[in-house]
Design a protein around this motif. Structure first.
Motif, short mmCIF file in Angstrom:
data_model
loop_
_atom_site.label_atom_id
_atom_site.label_comp_id
_atom_site.label_asym_id
_atom_site.label_seq_id
_atom_site.Cartn_x
_atom_site.Cartn_y
_atom_site.Cartn_z
N SER A 246 0.82 -1.21 0.00
CA SER A 246 0.00 0.00 0.00
C SER A 246 0.86 1.27 0.00
CB SER A 246 -0.93 0.00 1.21
OG SER A 246 -0.15 -0.07 2.41
N LEU A 247 1.88 1.27 0.88
CA LEU A 247 2.76 2.44 0.95
C LEU A 247 3.57 2.61 -0.32
CD1 LEU A 247 3.79 4.76 2.68
CD2 LEU A 247 5.52 3.21 3.63
N ALA A 248 4.02 1.50 -0.90
CA ALA A 248 4.79 1.57 -2.13
C ALA A 248 3.96 2.12 -3.26
CB ALA A 248 5.33 0.19 -2.48
N VAL A 249 2.70 1.66 -3.32
CA VAL A 249 1.81 2.15 -4.38
C VAL A 249 1.62 3.66 -4.26
CG1 VAL A 249 -0.54 2.09 -5.26
CG2 VAL A 249 0.65 -0.04 -4.75
N VAL A 250 1.44 4.17 -3.02
CA VAL A 250 1.24 5.61 -2.80
C VAL A 250 2.49 6.39 -3.22
CG1 VAL A 250 0.84 7.39 -1.08
CG2 VAL A 250 -0.46 5.26 -1.00
N LYS A 251 3.65 5.89 -2.78
CA LYS A 251 4.90 6.59 -3.09
C LYS A 251 5.18 6.56 -4.59
CE LYS A 251 6.05 7.85 1.04
NZ LYS A 251 6.14 9.27 1.39
N ILE A 252 4.85 5.39 -5.19
CA ILE A 252 5.11 5.29 -6.63
C ILE A 252 4.24 6.26 -7.40
CG2 ILE A 252 4.83 3.75 -8.62
CD1 ILE A 252 5.78 1.47 -6.76
N GLU A 253 2.96 6.37 -7.01
CA GLU A 253 2.07 7.28 -7.70
C GLU A 253 2.54 8.73 -7.54
OE1 GLU A 253 -0.29 6.63 -9.76
OE2 GLU A 253 -0.01 4.46 -9.50
N GLU A 254 2.98 9.09 -6.32
CA GLU A 254 3.47 10.45 -6.10
C GLU A 254 4.70 10.74 -6.96
OE1 GLU A 254 4.18 10.91 -1.99
OE2 GLU A 254 2.04 11.03 -1.44
N ALA A 255 5.62 9.71 -6.98
CA ALA A 255 6.84 9.91 -7.77
C ALA A 255 6.51 10.01 -9.25
CB ALA A 255 7.82 8.77 -7.51
N LYS A 256 5.52 9.18 -9.71
CA LYS A 256 5.14 9.24 -11.12
C LYS A 256 4.58 10.60 -11.49
CE LYS A 256 4.27 4.34 -12.10
NZ LYS A 256 3.23 3.34 -12.45
N ARG A 257 3.71 11.15 -10.60
CA ARG A 257 3.12 12.44 -10.90
C ARG A 257 4.20 13.55 -10.96
NH1 ARG A 257 -1.02 10.47 -7.50
NH2 ARG A 257 -0.11 11.56 -5.71
N GLU A 258 5.13 13.50 -9.99
CA GLU A 258 6.19 14.52 -10.00
C GLU A 258 7.08 14.40 -11.22
OE1 GLU A 258 8.26 14.21 -6.35
OE2 GLU A 258 6.62 15.03 -5.13
N LEU A 259 7.41 13.12 -11.56
CA LEU A 259 8.26 12.92 -12.73
C LEU A 259 7.54 13.29 -14.01
CD1 LEU A 259 10.03 9.57 -11.77
CD2 LEU A 259 11.03 11.84 -11.85
N ALA A 260 6.24 13.02 -14.06
CA ALA A 260 5.47 13.38 -15.25
C ALA A 260 5.43 14.91 -15.42
CB ALA A 260 4.05 12.80 -15.17
N ALA A 261 5.24 15.60 -14.28
CA ALA A 261 5.22 17.06 -14.35
C ALA A 261 6.57 17.62 -14.79
CB ALA A 261 4.82 17.63 -12.99
N LEU A 262 7.64 17.02 -14.25
CA LEU A 262 8.98 17.48 -14.64
C LEU A 262 9.27 17.18 -16.09
CD1 LEU A 262 11.02 16.47 -11.46
CD2 LEU A 262 10.37 18.75 -12.18
N ASP A 263 8.82 15.96 -16.56
CA ASP A 263 9.03 15.63 -17.97
C ASP A 263 8.27 16.58 -18.89
OD1 ASP A 263 10.75 13.60 -17.41
OD2 ASP A 263 9.18 12.05 -17.38
N SER A 264 7.07 16.91 -18.49
CA SER A 264 6.27 17.83 -19.31
C SER A 264 6.92 19.21 -19.38
CB SER A 264 4.86 17.92 -18.73
OG SER A 264 4.11 18.88 -19.46
#
Length: 295
Positions: A246-264
């Motif tokens: 559960s914690l990994a899924v939350v952290k992964i989603e947060e990291a994905k969103r931040e990385l997606a924003a940075l990539d954009s």
């Protein structure tokens, strides 16, 4: 007018005598001027004649007085100019000279003493005036010396100024030549830049690949890298933890969103440039590590 001309002609004839009278233009003005000169000349001649007559009369009177005095001396005292000794004649001659110098009428003490006193006072005045003139002369000499020294100093300053002006004129001329060269070079470079810009516009060059754009993108990439570093440091404590779904899924989603924003944001800044480095490589590996641990 005729009387004036006659008088002028007679006066000119009397003035020039045996010599011929010079020719002159006979006008009213010249006749008037010559007539005035003739009248002035006649007046002066008349005054001179009267003065000569007066001198002649006084001479005769003095001669008569001298003869009378000689007769008195000869008859009363028995003295004559021939009977005087040489020293006595010299004394009499000196006395006469003194009387002539002093300007008195006779040789009496009543006439000689005031004349001597006047001459003495004039001598004292002359000495005082001479002393004053000597003081003024000394002051003038001092001032002249100071003026000459000042003149020498000014002359040296003028020579230095002339040399300085010559050097400065040469420097100014050299600067003008350099300025002309720089102006011509700047004009040439400006024309070359305008031609280069025209060529770039004609070739439709993309401004995103210019040096300035690449430098700006490099600065933006560096800034994004600096923003990613804290995120990496935040993920480091979780790398050694046991996997928690559960914690990994939350952290992964947060990291994905931040990385997606940075990539954009990075894709927008690079504007399609393929030369810039993608900043999401390291975070993707970390995400993959998290997936591996989760599995």
């Amino acid at each position: 007018m005729c009387e004036k001309i006659k008088k002028v002609n007679s006066w000119l004839s009397a003035v020039f005598g045996d010599q011929p009278v010079p020719q002159f233009e006979v006008t009213t003005r010249t006749v008037d001027i010559l007539y005035q000169l003739a009248q002035s000349s006649e007046a002066r001649c008349s005054d001179t004649a009267h003065l000569i007559e007066d001198f002649k009369q006084k001479t005769s009177e003095y001669q008569a007085d001298a003869a009378h005095l000689q007769e008195v001396l000869l008859q009363g005292v028995g003295l004559s100019s021939a009977s005087l000794s040489k020293p006595a004649a010299d004394y009499v001659s000196a006395l006469v000279d003194n009387v002539m110098v002093l300007g008195v009428r006779d040789t009496s003490l009543a006439s000689l003493m005031p004349a001597v006193n006047n001459l003495t006072s004039e001598h004292l005045k002359a000495e005082k005036s001479n002393e004053q003139l000597e003081r003024e002369l000394r002051a003038l000499r001092k001032r002249l010396g100071a003026t000459l020294m000042l003149r020498g100093t000014l002359q040296e300053d003028i020579e230095k100024t002339i040399k300085f002006e010559t050097v400065e004129s040469a420097k100014a001329e050299e600067r003008m030549l350099n300025m002309d060269f720089v102006t011509a070079k700047a004009r040439e470079l400006s024309n070359h830049r305008e031609r280069s810009e025209a060529q770039l516009v004609a070739r439709k060059m993309d401004k995103s690949i210019t040096h300035q754009a690449i430098v700006q993108l490099s600065e933006e990439v560096g800034a994004l890298k600096n923003q990613i570093m804290p995120l990496k440091k935040k993920l480091e404590p979780y790398m050694d933890l046991s996997p928690s779904p559960s914690l990994a899924v939350v952290k992964i989603e947060e990291a994905k969103r931040e990385l997606a924003a940075l990539d954009s944001q990075l894709e927008k800044n690079t504007d399609g440039s393929r030369c810039a480095e993608k900043p999401n490589n390291a975070p993707e590996k970390e995400t993959g590590a998290l997936h591996g641990s989760e599995s």
